[in-house]
Design a protein around this motif. Structure first.
Motif, mmCIF file in Angstrom:
data_model
loop_
_atom_site.group_PDB
_atom_site.id
_atom_site.type_symbol
_atom_site.label_atom_id
_atom_site.label_comp_id
_atom_site.label_asym_id
_atom_site.label_seq_id
_atom_site.Cartn_x
_atom_site.Cartn_y
_atom_site.Cartn_z
ATOM 1 N N ALA A 130 0.830 -1.208 0.000
ATOM 2 C CA ALA A 130 0.000 0.000 0.000
ATOM 3 C C ALA A 130 0.867 1.261 0.000
ATOM 4 O O ALA A 130 0.566 2.234 -0.714
ATOM 5 C CB ALA A 130 -0.934 -0.003 1.207
ATOM 6 N N GLU A 131 1.932 1.266 0.785
ATOM 7 C CA GLU A 131 2.836 2.417 0.827
ATOM 8 C C GLU A 131 3.521 2.616 -0.526
ATOM 9 O O GLU A 131 3.682 3.748 -0.989
ATOM 10 C CB GLU A 131 3.888 2.233 1.926
ATOM 11 N N LEU A 132 3.924 1.513 -1.157
ATOM 12 C CA LEU A 132 4.556 1.609 -2.473
ATOM 13 C C LEU A 132 3.578 2.148 -3.512
ATOM 14 O O LEU A 132 3.940 3.000 -4.329
ATOM 15 C CB LEU A 132 5.077 0.233 -2.907
ATOM 16 N N CYS A 133 2.345 1.663 -3.471
ATOM 17 C CA CYS A 133 1.324 2.138 -4.418
ATOM 18 C C CYS A 133 1.068 3.628 -4.231
ATOM 19 O O CYS A 133 0.972 4.381 -5.203
ATOM 20 C CB CYS A 133 0.028 1.353 -4.243
ATOM 21 N N ALA A 134 0.952 4.054 -2.986
ATOM 22 C CA ALA A 134 0.686 5.462 -2.702
ATOM 23 C C ALA A 134 1.852 6.341 -3.165
ATOM 24 O O ALA A 134 1.648 7.404 -3.761
ATOM 25 C CB ALA A 134 0.434 5.657 -1.208
ATOM 26 N N ALA A 135 3.064 5.913 -2.905
ATOM 27 C CA ALA A 135 4.236 6.711 -3.271
ATOM 28 C C ALA A 135 4.409 6.778 -4.787
ATOM 29 O O ALA A 135 4.699 7.840 -5.336
ATOM 30 C CB ALA A 135 5.491 6.128 -2.625
ATOM 31 N N ALA A 136 4.227 5.644 -5.464
ATOM 32 C CA ALA A 136 4.468 5.575 -6.901
ATOM 33 C C ALA A 136 3.270 6.031 -7.723
ATOM 34 O O ALA A 136 3.413 6.295 -8.914
ATOM 35 C CB ALA A 136 4.850 4.147 -7.296
ATOM 36 N N GLY A 137 2.098 6.076 -7.098
ATOM 37 C CA GLY A 137 0.898 6.439 -7.853
ATOM 38 C C GLY A 137 0.444 5.334 -8.781
ATOM 39 O O GLY A 137 -0.211 5.572 -9.786
ATOM 40 N N VAL A 138 0.804 4.106 -8.444
ATOM 41 C CA VAL A 138 0.442 2.937 -9.241
ATOM 42 C C VAL A 138 -0.367 2.006 -8.353
ATOM 43 O O VAL A 138 0.164 1.461 -7.393
ATOM 44 C CB VAL A 138 1.706 2.206 -9.755
ATOM 45 N N PRO A 139 -1.657 1.811 -8.640
ATOM 46 C CA PRO A 139 -2.501 1.036 -7.727
ATOM 47 C C PRO A 139 -2.454 -0.476 -7.923
ATOM 48 O O PRO A 139 -3.252 -1.176 -7.331
ATOM 49 C CB PRO A 139 -3.899 1.566 -8.059
ATOM 50 N N THR A 140 -1.532 -0.984 -8.703
ATOM 51 C CA THR A 140 -1.594 -2.389 -9.083
ATOM 52 C C THR A 140 -0.663 -3.325 -8.319
ATOM 53 O O THR A 140 -0.688 -4.527 -8.561
ATOM 54 C CB THR A 140 -1.289 -2.547 -10.582
ATOM 55 N N LEU A 141 0.144 -2.820 -7.423
ATOM 56 C CA LEU A 141 1.072 -3.689 -6.698
ATOM 57 C C LEU A 141 0.340 -4.335 -5.523
ATOM 58 O O LEU A 141 -0.314 -3.655 -4.745
ATOM 59 C CB LEU A 141 2.275 -2.894 -6.187
ATOM 60 N N SER A 142 0.477 -5.651 -5.382
ATOM 61 C CA SER A 142 -0.189 -6.354 -4.288
ATOM 62 C C SER A 142 0.835 -6.883 -3.295
ATOM 63 O O SER A 142 2.031 -6.903 -3.557
ATOM 64 C CB SER A 142 -1.006 -7.527 -4.839
ATOM 65 N N ARG A 143 0.353 -7.346 -2.174
ATOM 66 C CA ARG A 143 1.235 -7.928 -1.169
ATOM 67 C C ARG A 143 1.859 -9.213 -1.708
ATOM 68 O O ARG A 143 2.920 -9.614 -1.265
ATOM 69 C CB ARG A 143 0.501 -8.167 0.139
ATOM 70 N N HIS A 144 1.215 -9.838 -2.674
ATOM 71 C CA HIS A 144 1.762 -11.059 -3.271
ATOM 72 C C HIS A 144 3.078 -10.765 -3.993
ATOM 73 O O HIS A 144 4.005 -11.574 -3.944
ATOM 74 C CB HIS A 144 0.758 -11.697 -4.225
ATOM 75 N N GLU A 145 3.141 -9.616 -4.649
ATOM 76 C CA GLU A 145 4.389 -9.259 -5.325
ATOM 77 C C GLU A 145 5.487 -8.962 -4.307
ATOM 78 O O GLU A 145 6.631 -9.359 -4.495
ATOM 79 C CB GLU A 145 4.179 -8.056 -6.247
ATOM 80 N N VAL A 146 5.148 -8.302 -3.215
ATOM 81 C CA VAL A 146 6.121 -8.057 -2.145
ATOM 82 C C VAL A 146 6.631 -9.394 -1.609
ATOM 83 O O VAL A 146 7.824 -9.579 -1.394
ATOM 84 C CB VAL A 146 5.512 -7.193 -1.018
ATOM 85 N N SER A 147 5.729 -10.353 -1.449
ATOM 86 C CA SER A 147 6.115 -11.685 -0.989
ATOM 87 C C SER A 147 7.067 -12.352 -1.973
ATOM 88 O O SER A 147 8.057 -12.969 -1.570
ATOM 89 C CB SER A 147 4.866 -12.551 -0.801
ATOM 90 N N ARG A 148 6.784 -12.218 -3.255
ATOM 91 C CA ARG A 148 7.666 -12.817 -4.275
ATOM 92 C C ARG A 148 9.053 -12.193 -4.223
ATOM 93 O O ARG A 148 10.054 -12.887 -4.410
ATOM 94 C CB ARG A 148 7.055 -12.637 -5.662
ATOM 95 N N TRP A 149 9.116 -10.892 -3.992
ATOM 96 C CA TRP A 149 10.419 -10.229 -3.880
ATOM 97 C C TRP A 149 11.167 -10.734 -2.651
ATOM 98 O O TRP A 149 12.359 -11.010 -2.719
ATOM 99 C CB TRP A 149 10.250 -8.722 -3.765
ATOM 100 N N GLU A 150 10.452 -10.860 -1.546
ATOM 101 C CA GLU A 150 11.107 -11.281 -0.306
ATOM 102 C C GLU A 150 11.556 -12.743 -0.369
ATOM 103 O O GLU A 150 12.565 -13.104 0.218
ATOM 104 C CB GLU A 150 10.167 -11.064 0.876
ATOM 105 N N ARG A 151 10.803 -13.573 -1.067
ATOM 106 C CA ARG A 151 11.195 -14.980 -1.221
ATOM 107 C C ARG A 151 12.148 -15.179 -2.388
ATOM 108 O O ARG A 151 12.579 -16.287 -2.670
ATOM 109 C CB ARG A 151 9.955 -15.856 -1.420
ATOM 110 N N GLN A 152 12.458 -14.096 -3.090
ATOM 111 C CA GLN A 152 13.368 -14.084 -4.228
ATOM 112 C C GLN A 152 12.874 -14.930 -5.392
ATOM 113 O O GLN A 152 13.657 -15.472 -6.161
ATOM 114 C CB GLN A 152 14.786 -14.453 -3.804
ATOM 115 N N ARG A 153 11.557 -15.019 -5.520
ATOM 116 C CA ARG A 153 10.975 -15.655 -6.698
ATOM 117 C C ARG A 153 11.040 -14.699 -7.880
ATOM 118 O O ARG A 153 11.062 -15.110 -9.020
ATOM 119 C CB ARG A 153 9.511 -16.044 -6.450
ATOM 120 N N ARG A 154 11.021 -13.403 -7.563
ATOM 121 C CA ARG A 154 11.184 -12.349 -8.554
ATOM 122 C C ARG A 154 12.098 -11.286 -7.971
ATOM 123 O O ARG A 154 12.221 -11.160 -6.762
ATOM 124 C CB ARG A 154 9.839 -11.703 -8.904
#
Length: 133
Positions: free
Chosen positions: A32-56
């Motif tokens: 939510a903080e990333l979406c608000a800062a970037a002005g892009v409403p499409t980032l979900s917590r699932h993508e944050v999880s993928r980054w943290e697990r290094q899947r992406r």
């Protein structure tokens, strides 16, 4: 003038987790903080999880916003991302996994494997047609 931070050997995933938890944020709040800062409403917590697990590994756009939101120098995140990409390239090639060049594992041809599918059932394989505009 301040000197750059010392180099770290931490991969990007654990680095993101450490900074997110230091703020007391959930993955949902971070997204939510990333979406608000970037002005892009499409980032979900699932993508944050993928980054943290290094899947992406996030690209330059999201690395810049992660640096802003988590208050981490972008250089630190970029170096960790590069290190993670290098590590992924060397460990990705293995049995049943696509390697650096994206090649499929060998040994799937022969009787019963027409078109790469068990049972000899080839599927499609033709060129896709384009809709007229």
């Amino acid at each position: 003038m301040t000197s750059p931070p010392p180099p770290t050997r931490t991969p990007l995933g654990p680095l993101l987790v450490r900074h997110r938890r230091a703020r007391g944020w959930s993955q949902r709040r971070t997204a939510a903080e990333l979406c608000a800062a970037a002005g892009v409403p499409t980032l979900s917590r699932h993508e944050v999880s993928r980054w943290e697990r290094q899947r992406r590994v996030p690209g330059g756009f999201w690395l810049g916003w992660l640096a802003v939101v988590l208050d981490v120098p972008v250089v630190v995140l970029a170096e960790a991302a590069a290190r993670t990409r290098r590590t992924r390239r060397t460990t990705a090639a293995g049995p049943g996994r696509r390697g650096v060049a994206g090649a499929r594992p060998a040994g799937r041809a022969g009787p019963g494997y027409a078109g790469g599918r068990p049972g000899g059932t080839a599927r499609g394989g033709g060129a896709r047609s384009r809709a007229t505009r």
